[in-house]
Write a protein that holds these residues in place. Structure first.
Motif, mmCIF file in Angstrom:
data_model
loop_
_atom_site.group_PDB
_atom_site.id
_atom_site.type_symbol
_atom_site.label_atom_id
_atom_site.label_comp_id
_atom_site.label_asym_id
_atom_site.label_seq_id
_atom_site.Cartn_x
_atom_site.Cartn_y
_atom_site.Cartn_z
ATOM 1 N N ALA A 109 0.703 -1.256 -0.094
ATOM 2 C CA ALA A 109 -0.088 0.122 -0.092
ATOM 3 C C ALA A 109 0.693 1.357 0.014
ATOM 4 C CB ALA A 109 -0.952 0.184 1.119
ATOM 5 N N GLU A 110 1.916 1.320 0.932
ATOM 6 C CA GLU A 110 2.911 2.447 0.753
ATOM 7 C C GLU A 110 3.402 2.418 -0.600
ATOM 8 O OE1 GLU A 110 5.049 5.919 1.496
ATOM 9 O OE2 GLU A 110 3.384 4.703 2.902
ATOM 10 N N GLN A 137 3.459 8.488 -0.133
ATOM 11 C CA GLN A 137 4.114 9.900 -0.493
ATOM 12 C C GLN A 137 5.599 9.921 -0.542
ATOM 13 O OE1 GLN A 137 2.103 12.437 -1.916
ATOM 14 N NE2 GLN A 137 0.415 11.064 -1.471
ATOM 15 N N ARG A 138 5.951 10.409 -1.430
ATOM 16 C CA ARG A 138 7.499 10.654 -1.502
ATOM 17 C C ARG A 138 8.311 11.253 -0.304
ATOM 18 N NH1 ARG A 138 11.716 14.105 -2.723
ATOM 19 N NH2 ARG A 138 13.501 13.187 -3.828
ATOM 20 N N GLU A 153 9.208 8.515 -6.967
ATOM 21 C CA GLU A 153 9.293 7.823 -5.693
ATOM 22 C C GLU A 153 10.392 7.746 -4.963
ATOM 23 O OE1 GLU A 153 5.511 7.270 -8.302
ATOM 24 O OE2 GLU A 153 7.583 6.965 -8.481
ATOM 25 N N TRP A 154 11.615 7.587 -5.808
ATOM 26 C CA TRP A 154 12.772 7.154 -4.902
ATOM 27 C C TRP A 154 13.346 8.566 -4.621
ATOM 28 C CZ3 TRP A 154 13.902 2.303 -4.701
ATOM 29 C CH2 TRP A 154 13.699 1.663 -5.666
ATOM 30 N N TYR A 194 11.773 4.261 -1.208
ATOM 31 C CA TYR A 194 10.823 4.376 -1.914
ATOM 32 C C TYR A 194 9.589 4.774 -1.326
ATOM 33 C CZ TYR A 194 8.024 3.148 -6.077
ATOM 34 O OH TYR A 194 7.096 3.360 -7.072
ATOM 35 N N ASN A 195 9.048 5.841 -1.761
ATOM 36 C CA ASN A 195 8.115 6.854 -0.681
ATOM 37 C C ASN A 195 8.778 6.724 0.552
ATOM 38 O OD1 ASN A 195 6.396 7.447 -2.883
ATOM 39 N ND2 ASN A 195 5.299 5.520 -2.661
ATOM 40 N N ARG A 196 7.958 6.182 1.485
ATOM 41 C CA ARG A 196 8.505 6.344 2.962
ATOM 42 C C ARG A 196 8.997 5.036 3.305
ATOM 43 N NH1 ARG A 196 7.433 11.151 5.121
ATOM 44 N NH2 ARG A 196 5.633 12.298 4.270
ATOM 45 N N LEU A 197 9.254 4.154 2.410
ATOM 46 C CA LEU A 197 9.871 2.952 2.758
ATOM 47 C C LEU A 197 11.534 2.911 2.788
ATOM 48 C CD1 LEU A 197 7.496 0.227 1.146
ATOM 49 C CD2 LEU A 197 7.793 0.724 3.353
#
Length: 226
Positions: free
Chosen positions: A16-17, A22-23, A66-67, A95-98
């Motif tokens: 989902a993330e 969001q970036r 996203e990176w 990648y986004n908040r991951l």
């Protein structure tokens, strides 16, 4: 009886993330040289360290939106398959908040045997990358980080079209090898992806020189190139 959860069930929040998140804006922790332990490190290492000050921002600007690449003051290299060098510029990759892993760069190991003048005359550096959860990253985004990393390490021998083709082949190969790992892992686990690129990085040096000449800074904003 209860059915076993699939990997997509287990990683539902992660997916989902990736799909909807969001970036994350980088929060750089730039190491200071020579005020750190770099004062005792090989001078070729230090020269390469300065050469790649813009690499993270350049990858950030050039890859899918996203990176993001966040520099860290922890300069100890993580690539377990290298005996040397011990230090390099490092960025945490999101990648986004991951938080997916890291990318690091330093002078190619054999270049540490020469002088800084030798290195200037024939530069050669190595980028290493380790990323998790790539099984769930969209194909285009996965390709972009591998392709751009390889592209910036290329020489300009044969022109830019030849450099792009070499980078494309390297990215395609890495994705094929990773897909094989994913197939072998099945639903047991999510394999990590390791990627390396080594070269004279003329493409990167020319890109940075052009930006500095025109007054553009990739640090100032995230913008995907047209």
């Amino acid at each position: 009886m209860f059915s076993r959860k699939t990997l997509h069930d287990e990683y539902a929040k992660t997916i989902a993330e990736i799909d909807e998140g969001q970036r994350r804006e980088p929060q750089h922790d730039v190491p200071l040289v020579p005020q750190s332990s770099w004062g005792t490190v090989d001078t070729v290492d230090q020269f390469a360290f300065h050469e790649f000050a813009w690499l993270g921002a350049t990858l950030d600007w050039s890859t899918e939106d996203e990176w993001s690449f966040e520099e860290t003051s922890d300069t100890m290299r993580r690539a377990s398959y290298l005996d040397s060098p011990n230090h390099g510029r490092r960025w945490i990759v999101y990648y986004n908040r991951l938080r997916l892993g890291w990318v690091e760069v330093s002078a190619a190991p054999l270049k540490l045997l020469g002088t800084v003048d030798d290195y200037r005359a024939s530069p050669q550096a190595r980028v290493d990358m380790e990323l998790s959860l790539m099984r769930f990253i969209p194909t285009g985004a996965a390709f972009s980080i591998l392709y751009q990393t390889s592209f910036f390490m290329q020489s300009t021998e044969g022109g830019y079209d030849a450099a792009r083709e070499r980078a494309r082949v390297a990215a395609d190969s890495a994705m094929t090898w990773y897909m094989w790992d994913v197939m072998r892992a099945g639903d047991q686990y999510v394999p990590g992806l390791q990627f390396s690129a080594e070269g004279s990085y003329a493409v990167f040096r020319e890109r940075v020189a052009h930006w500095k000449e025109t007054g553009f800074s990739p640090f100032e904003r995230k913008r995907h190139p047209v």
